[in-house]
Enzyme design. Structure first.
Site, PDB file in Angstrom:
ATOM      1  N   GLY A   1     -32.666 -12.962  75.042  1.00 23.35           N
ATOM      2  CA  GLY A   1     -31.683 -13.900  75.483  1.00 23.35           C
ATOM      3  C   GLY A   1     -30.820 -14.339  74.351  1.00 23.35           C
TER       4      GLY A   1
ATOM      5  N   LEU B   1     -24.802 -10.109  79.384  1.00 26.03           N
ATOM      6  CA  LEU B   1     -24.839 -10.667  78.032  1.00 26.03           C
ATOM      7  C   LEU B   1     -26.274 -10.935  77.617  1.00 26.03           C
ATOM      8  CD1 LEU B   1     -23.771 -12.174  75.488  1.00 26.03           C
ATOM      9  CD2 LEU B   1     -23.504 -14.206  76.949  1.00 26.03           C
ATOM     10  N   SER B   2     -26.657 -10.520  76.418  1.00 26.64           N
ATOM     11  CA  SER B   2     -27.925 -10.864  75.808  1.00 26.64           C
ATOM     12  C   SER B   2     -29.092 -10.406  76.693  1.00 26.64           C
ATOM     13  CB  SER B   2     -27.951 -12.370  75.532  1.00 26.64           C
ATOM     14  OG  SER B   2     -28.985 -12.707  74.654  1.00 26.64           O
ATOM     15  N   ALA B   3     -29.889 -11.329  77.224  1.00 26.01           N
ATOM     16  CA  ALA B   3     -30.949 -10.917  78.147  1.00 26.01           C
ATOM     17  C   ALA B   3     -30.355 -10.175  79.334  1.00 26.01           C
ATOM     18  CB  ALA B   3     -31.743 -12.125  78.623  1.00 26.01           C
TER      19      ALA B   3
END
Length: 493
Positions: free
Chosen positions: A2, A165-167
């Site tokens: 995340g 995005l991210s996670a």
């Protein structure tokens, strides 16, 4: 993982172990708080975003939110957008900039949402095999959202794309691997390679010190996740900030290795381009000359999604926690996917596309007329660069001594572009030497160098540059296309 921390899961189907697991979860929360990484503000307003219920058995316990422009015609594309940790569907809707391009280009959006009931930090459980494999958990819930959206909006099943995005980016990579028959393309922002982790401890490793697997090893992880016999793969965009301390920039190189290997192409870019705002795009073409993988390296950007607030056609989004003012990633991703072409029309591909001339900065093209065409679209590297009503076009403002690949498509009376032509390749004349000073990681991600056995080597010359890390700073001079030499003692361009 995340935004700030590995997403420690509150499992629904089995009890979480006490003792160490409770200590680890508490430590993760403390890390997030002391780092100032938990978003403190309430979710942004989400006017126009609608919750959709009854989209299937929903084994992953997710929520579905959707946005579609008014009077969206049947057969339009569909984009799935996955938020990061501590975020929500409304937050991603409000900041990412994707609704602007849904309106501009005409496609529907779905924003899946997880919660603290699934994960302590509201992260998608990208690191849990039971949530990221085909036909299971959260992955199946997202697939059921795709099916529901197709039913609601009449979306073109050949033009379904996913980004995150991210996670959400890590889950995007896993979804592309598990469902290559569903997604035509994906975009992974500050994310990780597909199937990098199978538990919490491995998630940490992937984030901060990603495994240095070979391209074939990374590709095998995708192939083993996909249905047996899969031969058609999604086109993948990879977005990464060079100053990201949460998801190390080396992940972008591993992602590139993974997806170029899946496509059966090399890890040397077909070309690199500067997009401004410190952003370099490295393009990896398939055998037909179309971009299969693109890597966007944003110099100096930390962990987050690249946005560029403003009303210009190439601008989008608004700044916020993990929405960073650099360049509009949504604009470039939508064009990479071909969402700006107005749909696939019925006209055949133009034939006879040829290069009629080049200069240091221009390429001139010609092709045969298509009956029924009102105009033509010209693509450079799969991205639309212009339209014309004639059967010729001159592309301008190009880099010297650089090779470009072009295709063209005929546009019918309804404004829909037909099948693209066979590619034509052109190389501009001349060459302008350039100098680049950066860490060895950044040189590698930008395509100026490559790594082998933990060491870095200049592309073309093969000169040894030292360890593959962010702390070894070298200056490279490009003296010819795809040829770099070490120039630490001085580098006049």
């Amino acid at each position: 993982m995340g935004q700030s921390h590995p997403p420690f899961r509150r499992t629904r189907s089995r009890r979480i172990l006490g003792g160490i697991r409770r200590w680890v979860t508490a430590a993760a929360g403390a890390l997030a708080l002391t780092g100032g990484l938990i978003a403190a503000s309430p979710p942004a307003s989400a006017a126009g975003l609608t919750q959709v219920t009854g989209f299937g058995t929903n084994p992953g316990n997710l929520s579905m939110y959707a946005y579609a422009p008014e009077a969206l015609p049947a057969g339009a594309p569909l984009v799935i957008a996955l938020h990061g940790c501590t975020q929500s569907a409304s937050d991603y809707y409000a900041h990412s900039g994707w609704p602007k391009f849904a309106d501009t280009y005409g496609f529907a959006l779905v924003f899946p949402q997880t919660s603290s009931a699934n994960n302590a930090n509201s992260c998608f459980n990208w690191f849990e095999p039971g949530d990221s494999a085909r036909g299971q958990g959260e992955a199946l819930s997202i697939k059921q959202m795709v099916d529901r959206a197709v039913s609601l909006y009449g979306s073109d099943t050949r033009r379904v794309h996913i980004t995150g995005l991210s996670a959400g980016g890590a889950m995007t990579a896993n979804m592309l691997a598990a469902y290559p028959d569903v997604f035509a393309g994906g975009a992974i922002a500050s994310g990780l390679p597909a199937r990098c982790a199978n538990g919490v401890a491995a998630a940490y490793t992937c984030m901060y010190s990603p495994p240095d697997r070979s391209p074939a090893q990374w590709g095998d992880l995708v192939r083993s996740a996909a249905p047996a016999g899969t031969t058609s793969w999604p086109r993948v965009a990879i977005w990464q900030g060079t100053a990201d301390t949460t998801v190390k920039p080396a992940n972008a190189a591993e992602l590139r290795d993974q997806w170029t290997n899946v496509w059966g192409i090399g890890q040397t870019p077909s070309r690199t381009e500067s997009l401004g705002a410190g952003t370099t795009r490295s393009v990896y073409d398939d055998a037909s000359g179309r971009p299969a993988v693109e890597v966007y390296s944003v110099s100096g950007m930390g962990h987050g999604l690249a946005v560029d607030p403003g009303s210009g056609p190439e601008q989008c989004g608004s700044t916020g926690t993990y929405y960073l003012d650099t360049v509009c990633s949504g604009y470039h991703t939508a064009r990479f996917w071909g969402l700006d072409d107005g749909g696939t029309g019925s006209l055949p591909a133009p034939t006879g596309l040829t290069v009629t001339g080049t200069t240091d900065t221009t390429v001139s093209l010609n092709w045969k007329a298509v009956d029924g065409a009102t105009s033509y679209i010209v693509y450079r590297g799969g991205t639309k660069v212009g339209t014309t009503t004639s059967t010729s076009y001159t592309d301008t403002g190009l880099a010297t001594g650089t090779t470009y690949t072009y295709t063209a498509a005929a546009v019918d009376t309804a404004g829909a572009a037909g099948v693209v032509s066979s590619p034509a390749t052109a190389t501009t004349t001349g060459f302008t030497p350039t100098c680049h000073t950066a860490g060895n990681y950044d040189h590698t991600v930008a395509g100026r160098a490559y790594q082998s056995g933990g060491h870095t080597y200049a592309k073309g010359s093969g000169q040894a540059m030292g360890l593959w890390n962010t702390f070894t700073i070298r200056t490279l001079k490009q003296t010819a296309p795809a040829y770099y030499v070490i120039a630490d003692s001085g580098c006049p361009a």
